[in-house]
Write an enzyme that holds these catalytic residues in place. Sequence first.
Site, PDB file in Angstrom:
ATOM      1  N   SER A  51     147.890  23.115  45.840  1.00 52.38           N
ATOM      2  CA  SER A  51     146.886  24.028  46.390  1.00 52.38           C
ATOM      3  C   SER A  51     146.684  25.285  45.556  1.00 52.38           C
ATOM      4  O   SER A  51     145.586  25.819  45.507  1.00 52.38           O
ATOM      5  CB  SER A  51     147.254  24.410  47.827  1.00 52.38           C
ATOM      6  OG  SER A  51     148.564  24.940  47.886  1.00 52.38           O
ATOM      7  N   HIS A  87     143.395  19.203  49.288  1.00 49.33           N
ATOM      8  CA  HIS A  87     142.452  19.709  48.277  1.00 49.33           C
ATOM      9  C   HIS A  87     141.804  18.632  47.419  1.00 49.33           C
ATOM     10  O   HIS A  87     140.960  18.945  46.588  1.00 49.33           O
ATOM     11  CB  HIS A  87     143.156  20.730  47.379  1.00 49.33           C
ATOM     12  CG  HIS A  87     143.628  21.915  48.147  1.00 49.33           C
ATOM     13  ND1 HIS A  87     142.798  22.951  48.489  1.00 49.33           N
ATOM     14  CD2 HIS A  87     144.833  22.187  48.696  1.00 49.33           C
ATOM     15  CE1 HIS A  87     143.483  23.830  49.189  1.00 49.33           C
ATOM     16  NE2 HIS A  87     144.711  23.395  49.338  1.00 49.33           N
ATOM     17  N   LYS A 131     138.859  22.046  54.644  1.00 46.92           N
ATOM     18  CA  LYS A 131     138.629  22.311  53.214  1.00 46.92           C
ATOM     19  C   LYS A 131     137.365  21.571  52.777  1.00 46.92           C
ATOM     20  O   LYS A 131     136.283  21.990  53.117  1.00 46.92           O
ATOM     21  CB  LYS A 131     139.876  21.915  52.434  1.00 46.92           C
ATOM     22  CG  LYS A 131     141.148  22.473  53.132  1.00 46.92           C
ATOM     23  CD  LYS A 131     142.010  23.348  52.291  1.00 46.92           C
ATOM     24  CE  LYS A 131     142.869  24.263  53.136  1.00 46.92           C
ATOM     25  NZ  LYS A 131     144.290  23.938  53.127  1.00 46.92           N
TER      26      LYS A 131
HETATM   27  C1  LIG Z   1     145.409  24.317  53.769  1.00 46.14           C
HETATM   28  C2  LIG Z   1     146.535  23.377  53.598  1.00 46.14           C
HETATM   29  C3  LIG Z   1     147.225  22.888  54.703  1.00 46.14           C
HETATM   30  C4  LIG Z   1     146.951  23.381  56.087  1.00 46.14           C
HETATM   31  O1  LIG Z   1     145.763  22.852  56.590  1.00 46.14           O
HETATM   32  P1  LIG Z   1     145.012  23.635  57.750  1.00 46.14           P
HETATM   33  O2  LIG Z   1     144.075  22.629  58.302  1.00 46.14           O
HETATM   34  O3  LIG Z   1     144.344  24.792  57.097  1.00 46.14           O
HETATM   35  O4  LIG Z   1     146.057  24.078  58.714  1.00 46.14           O
HETATM   36  C5  LIG Z   1     148.197  21.959  54.497  1.00 46.14           C
HETATM   37  N1  LIG Z   1     148.516  21.530  53.266  1.00 46.14           N
HETATM   38  C6  LIG Z   1     147.898  21.999  52.173  1.00 46.14           C
HETATM   39  C7  LIG Z   1     148.284  21.486  50.834  1.00 46.14           C
HETATM   40  C8  LIG Z   1     146.894  22.948  52.314  1.00 46.14           C
HETATM   41  O5  LIG Z   1     146.294  23.436  51.240  1.00 46.14           O
END
Ligand SMILES: *Cc1c(COP(=O)(O)O)cnc(C)c1O
Length: 383
Positions: free
Chosen positions: A175, A203, A235
Site C-alpha cells: 500500500s 490496491h 479503493k
Molecule cells: C486500505 C487497506 C485495508 C483496509 O481496508 P478498508 O476497507 O479501508 O478498511 C486493508 N489492507 C490494505 C492493504 C489496505 O491498503
Amino acid sequence: MQHLNNQLAELAQQGLYRSRRIIDSPQGILLQIDGKQVINFCSNDYLGLANHPDVIHAFKKAADTYGVGSGSAPLICGYNSAHHALEEELAAFTQRDRVLLFPTGYMANMGVIAALVGRHDTVFQDRLNHASLLDGGLLSGARLKRYAHGDVEHLAVLMTKPTEKKLIVTDGVFSMDGDFAPLPDLVAQAKAHNACLIVDDAHGLGVLGQQGGGVLEHYALTQNDVSLLMGSLGKGFGTFGAFVAGPEILIETLIQKARTYIYTTSFPAAVAEATRASLKLMTTEQWRRDKIQHLAKRFKQGAKQLNLPLLHSDCAIQPLIIGDSHLAVTVSNTLFGQGFLVSAIRPPTVPQGSARLRVTISALHEEQHIDSLLDAFDKAYKS
Ligand SMILES: *Cc1c(COP(=O)(O)O)cnc(C)c1O
C-alpha cells in the site's frame, strides 16, 4: 491528561503529529479545501468511480427501494438481496467459489486471521504488511513471524520450525510502496509447507489485470494457489466495504467464526448496489487501467529526468521517498500552497527514516496534471 499532553507534544516534536483537512467537495481530481481548489494526488479512488454518475444513480435508486439502515448484523436480518447479488458477482469476477462481504477491509483482515488460527499456530507476515493484517495476527493469539519485505528465502528459514497450522499473509500490491508481493514464489512456499496463503489486494483490484482482477490475475493465480483473497471496496471500487473470496469451506467457516463478521451491522444495501454499478464499470472500461498505466509511465519518466527519489512501482502508487518526517511535511505543505494535495506518509505507517510523499495516480488525471506536479515537486524538493 498531563501524560497524554506530553505524548502529543512529543509527536509534534518528532514531526509525527497527524491532522485532518476538511474536504468540501466530492472525491475527484479537483478537491475544494478551505475555499481553495487543489489537484488531488493522494486518493485511493484509482479508477475515478467514487463520484461516477452510474454509481450515484445506483446508490440513490437503492436508497429509495431499501432505505438507508441495514437493520442489523448479516446473520440476524441485515443480509439483503443487494448484498447477496454483489457477493455472487464478486465471486464470478474473482473466479472463486464464494464471496463474503465485510463492513471494512480492516475488519475483514482482523476477522479472517483470528477465525482461522489460534494459540498453537503461526502466522507469517511480510514486514511491510498493512496494519490490519498485523493486528489480525495479534488478535488471533497465534505466534507471529515477520519476514523481510518480499524475501521468500527468509520466509523459508522461518518456516522450518514445527507448528500446527501455518498461515502466510501478504499485501498483493504494497500500500505504501506500490510494489507487488513475489506471489508465484509465495505460492510455491505455501504449497511446500501445506500452509494457507491469504492475499490482501486492496490496491491491485481494478487497477491490474486485463479484467481488473488485480495482482492475482496479473500472475494468473487461481483459488488452488491462493486460498483467500481480500479486497477493499473503498479503493479501486470507489465505494465502501470489503470482501473475502475463496473456497466454500473457508467462507462457511468465516460465517460461523469471524467475530468482525458476526457482531457488527452490515453496510447499507445502497452501498452494495452502488458497488455492483462500479464493478460493471471496472470490468468493462479497460481505458481506466490503460490510462493509469500511461500516466504512471509518464510520471516515472519525468521523475527520473529530474532525479527525484522514486521507488520502483508499476501501478497507481508512486511514492517519492523523503526520509525525514519534518521534511516530508514541509514538502507536502509547499505543494499544497502550489495547489496540489499529496499527503506525507510517516512512521509508524512506514519504517523509520522512510517518510514519503505517496503520489497516487487516477484514471481521471490528465498528462498536464502529471507534468505540473513534477514541476512543483522539483521546486519544492530542491528548495
Ligand atoms: C486500505 C487497506 C485495508 C483496509 O481496508 P478498508 O476497507 O479501508 O478498511 C486493508 N489492507 C490494505 C492493504 C489496505 O491498503
